[in-house]
Design a protein around this motif. Structure first.
Motif, PDB file in Angstrom:
ATOM      1  N   MET A   1      -2.676   5.783  -7.956  1.00  0.00           N
ATOM      2  CA  MET A   1      -2.568   4.179  -8.344  1.00  0.00           C
ATOM      3  C   MET A   1      -4.041   4.213  -9.171  1.00  0.00           C
ATOM      4  SD  MET A   1      -0.671   2.290  -5.638  1.00  0.00           S
ATOM      5  CE  MET A   1       0.277   3.206  -4.348  1.00  0.00           C
TER       6      MET A   1
ATOM      7  N   TYR B   1      10.518   4.081  -0.481  1.00  0.00           N
ATOM      8  CA  TYR B   1      11.059   5.274  -0.973  1.00  0.00           C
ATOM      9  C   TYR B   1      11.879   6.161  -0.183  1.00  0.00           C
ATOM     10  CZ  TYR B   1      10.517  10.240  -2.894  1.00  0.00           C
ATOM     11  OH  TYR B   1      10.912  11.357  -3.439  1.00  0.00           O
TER      12      TYR B   1
ATOM     13  N   ASP C   1       0.778  -1.132   0.168  1.00  0.00           N
ATOM     14  CA  ASP C   1       0.065  -0.169   0.062  1.00  0.00           C
ATOM     15  C   ASP C   1       0.895   1.250  -0.119  1.00  0.00           C
ATOM     16  OD1 ASP C   1       1.117   0.228   2.647  1.00  0.00           O
ATOM     17  OD2 ASP C   1      -1.042  -0.217   3.396  1.00  0.00           O
ATOM     18  N   MET C   2       0.017   2.442  -0.123  1.00  0.00           N
ATOM     19  CA  MET C   2       0.937   3.708  -0.234  1.00  0.00           C
ATOM     20  C   MET C   2       1.783   3.713   1.107  1.00  0.00           C
ATOM     21  SD  MET C   2       1.289   5.928  -2.253  1.00  0.00           S
ATOM     22  CE  MET C   2       2.842   7.026  -2.191  1.00  0.00           C
ATOM     23  N   SER C   3       1.499   3.488   2.234  1.00  0.00           N
ATOM     24  CA  SER C   3       2.331   3.522   3.571  1.00  0.00           C
ATOM     25  C   SER C   3       3.512   2.756   3.342  1.00  0.00           C
ATOM     26  CB  SER C   3       1.384   3.103   4.704  1.00  0.00           C
ATOM     27  OG  SER C   3       2.180   2.774   5.758  1.00  0.00           O
TER      28      SER C   3
ATOM     29  N   GLY D   1      -3.912   2.425  -3.550  1.00  0.00           N
ATOM     30  CA  GLY D   1      -3.113   2.728  -2.443  1.00  0.00           C
ATOM     31  C   GLY D   1      -3.609   2.712  -1.081  1.00  0.00           C
TER      32      GLY D   1
ATOM     33  N   LEU E   1       4.682   1.947   0.373  1.00  0.00           N
ATOM     34  CA  LEU E   1       5.765   2.495  -0.490  1.00  0.00           C
ATOM     35  C   LEU E   1       6.627   3.930  -0.129  1.00  0.00           C
ATOM     36  CD1 LEU E   1       3.211   2.792  -3.542  1.00  0.00           C
ATOM     37  CD2 LEU E   1       5.104   1.318  -3.347  1.00  0.00           C
ATOM     38  N   ARG E   2       5.875   4.748   0.872  1.00  0.00           N
ATOM     39  CA  ARG E   2       6.538   5.662   1.453  1.00  0.00           C
ATOM     40  C   ARG E   2       7.838   5.375   2.121  1.00  0.00           C
ATOM     41  NH1 ARG E   2       4.054  10.509   1.480  1.00  0.00           N
ATOM     42  NH2 ARG E   2       2.066  10.811   0.841  1.00  0.00           N
TER      43      ARG E   2
END
Lengths: 162, 344
Positions: B43, A153, A145-147, B63, A149-150
């Motif tokens: 996304m 990153y 998820d975005m969490s 996301g 991904l961060r």
């Protein structure tokens, strides 16, 4: 004129030399392919989709592994694409490398910061390992998820992305 | 006689030009948010709403997050991660609603609606009964689309703010199903071609419903917020279209060439106008070989086509409010949230 009839020993030596020569040229060819070849993203995607178990590794650009840059598999396609996009601006990050499970190697021994994902086409069971300075600094099991991904990153690409 | 003709000619030319101008008006992009930076990376965008100050709220199913941007598109805050717990979302979230006070984010796979304030603090959850499509809200009532038990036909269900079922409505059938006898063998085809989309107008306290796969004509049905039928409007298609018989057979038998019309979504534009997100897909055998994406603006009262515009296939229409269209599109391989001015 005296004609030297090749003995069995000479014949084997010659064949052995030829074999070495072929191997030498083959290795030259394969090395140059690895270094120079920029595999199209879409092709890598297709390759990734054919495999059931995938490992992804992110490394620095001076340490390209197998000449592969990225791959992804369903059902996390959009997320892998996002990770690819997020890190594609990094100057010294050569992107995601895709390998079959059998080629798995310890990411802590690799000479660059890496992301390794054991992927079994079940997003809830994906295992993520991120190493920095030869130490695993992030271990995560679940959906990209975005969490997450961060976090990746920040570990892998934050310094180099403009 | 000749004088009359001479006088009439410029008038006719003016009318013709005005009509063309009306039809050729273009969407004007006013804002685009999206880059490879984490705060601007998207996304699968499934919800976009604006508040009174012009702040933009974006829900992203890929996301599992919801974000807030200021009116210039500068990142303010993000909340959410994948999961089932508090503060977590599934990877099937959206649509996102804003009722002037709170934000409502439907989370399909967690069977709940997350209620958030404008600072993106989750205040509470409303439990949902099973998997339902779409979400609309008027006052203290939610609207969702479901399939009637044991039947292939859709209906609109009304729930209160606690998530309790109140009632249901919608008994219409698409034109091409009228006079046909339903058989269980063709159940999936009937479900597919009976699908509906809906929109809610808070000001008029009205629900509009139309079929995703219309037959020879587009029909829009209007209901009160309590689910009482008000009236219906009809309009011809942009291109005269005849529903292909082959699609009613299961398994389908594809002819060499065929077209399919899809009304992907319906939106109230305000000022008595309705916007339809309209697609024409051309098939050769079973493959889609050409897709055309139109926005149709129709008059709420008469059903008259006021405007038609061919737009990018990459544009995904998410919402319409106060003359603005919110959408998602991919530009230069980067997913973006876009705001267009509907200057029609």
């Amino acid at each position: 004129m005296h004609r030297v009839v090749p003995t069995k020993e000479r014949y084997e030596k010659r064949a052995y030399r030829r074999l070495l020569l072929i191997l030498y040229f083959y290795s030259l060819l394969s090395v140059s392919c690895d270094k120079g070849e920029k595999m199209p993203y879409e092709l890598l995607v297709k390759l990734g989709q054919k495999k059931d178990k995938i490992i992804f590794i992110i490394g620095k650009s001076d340490a390209v592994y197998n000449g592969w840059r990225s791959c992804e598999v369903d059902p996390n396609e959009e997320r892998w694409k996002a990770l690819y996009r997020m890190l594609s601006g990094a100057k010294d990050v050569e992107l995601i490398i895709c390998l079959p499970q059998s080629s798995k190697r310890s990411i802590e021994s690799l000479p660059y910061d890496t992301l390794e994902v054991s992927k079994i086409k079940e997003p809830d069971n994906d295992i993520f390992l991120v190493s920095k300075d030869n130490k695993i600094v992030l271990e995560f099991r679940g959906v990209l998820d975005m969490s997450l991904l961060r976090q990746i990153y920040e570990i892998v690409g934050v310094e180099s992305i403009s | 006689m000749i004088k009359k003709k001479v006088l009439l000619l410029p008038i006719l030319i003016l009318v013709f030009l005005a009509f063309n101008l009306l039809l050729e008006a273009e969407l004007k992009k006013v804002l685009s948010i999206g880059s490879n930076q984490p705060d601007y990376l998207f996304m699968t965008v499934t919800g976009v709403v604006l508040d009174e100050e012009g702040n933009i709220y974006v829900a992203d199913a890929g996301g599992s997050f919801i974000r807030k941007y200021n009116p210039e598109g500068v990142f303010i805050k993000e909340v959410g991660r994948y999961g089932q717990g508090p503060g977590e979302f599934s990877n099937s979230i959206g649509p996102l609603l804003y009722d002037g006070q709170k934000l409502y984010l439907k989370d399909d796979l967690n069977y709940r609606i997350a209620v958030l304030d404008k600072e993106l603090n989750i205040e509470n959850y409303i439990k949902l009964k099973g998997l339902r499509a779409s979400l609309a809200k008027i006052d203290n009532l939610f609207y969702q689309i479901s399939t009637k038990p044991g039947e292939p036909f859709p209906q609109v269900e009304i729930y209160n703010l606690k998530g309790d079922f109140v009632s249901s409505f919608f008994d219409e059938r698409p034109d091409f199903f009228k006079g046909r006898t339903f058989s269980k063998k063709d159940y999936p085809a009937w479900v597919m071609f009976s699908r509906i989309v809906m929109a809610a107008d808070r000001a008029a306290e009205e629900i509009a419903v139309t079929f995703t796969n219309p037959g020879d004509k587009i029909e829009i049905f209007f209901y009160t917020k309590e689910g009482k039928f008000k009236n219906k409007i009809e309009m011809d298609h942009l291109i005269k279209y005849k529903f292909s018989e082959f699609r009613l057979q299961f398994p389908p038998k594809y002819p060499k060439k065929s077209d399919q019309i899809i009304v992907w979504s319906i939106h109230y534009m305000g000022s008595g106008k309705i916007l339809l997100d309209y697609w024409i897909v051309r098939y050769e055998l079973e493959k889609a070989v050409d897709e055309k994406h139109y926005l149709l603006v129709v008059d709420r009262k008469s059903g008259r086509l006021l405007h038609q515009e061919l737009v990018s296939n990459d544009l995904k229409v998410i919402g319409v409010k106060d003359g603005m269209l919110f959408g998602a599109e991919i530009a230069e391989d980067i997913p973006k949230v876009v705001l267009y001015k509907l200057d029609y």
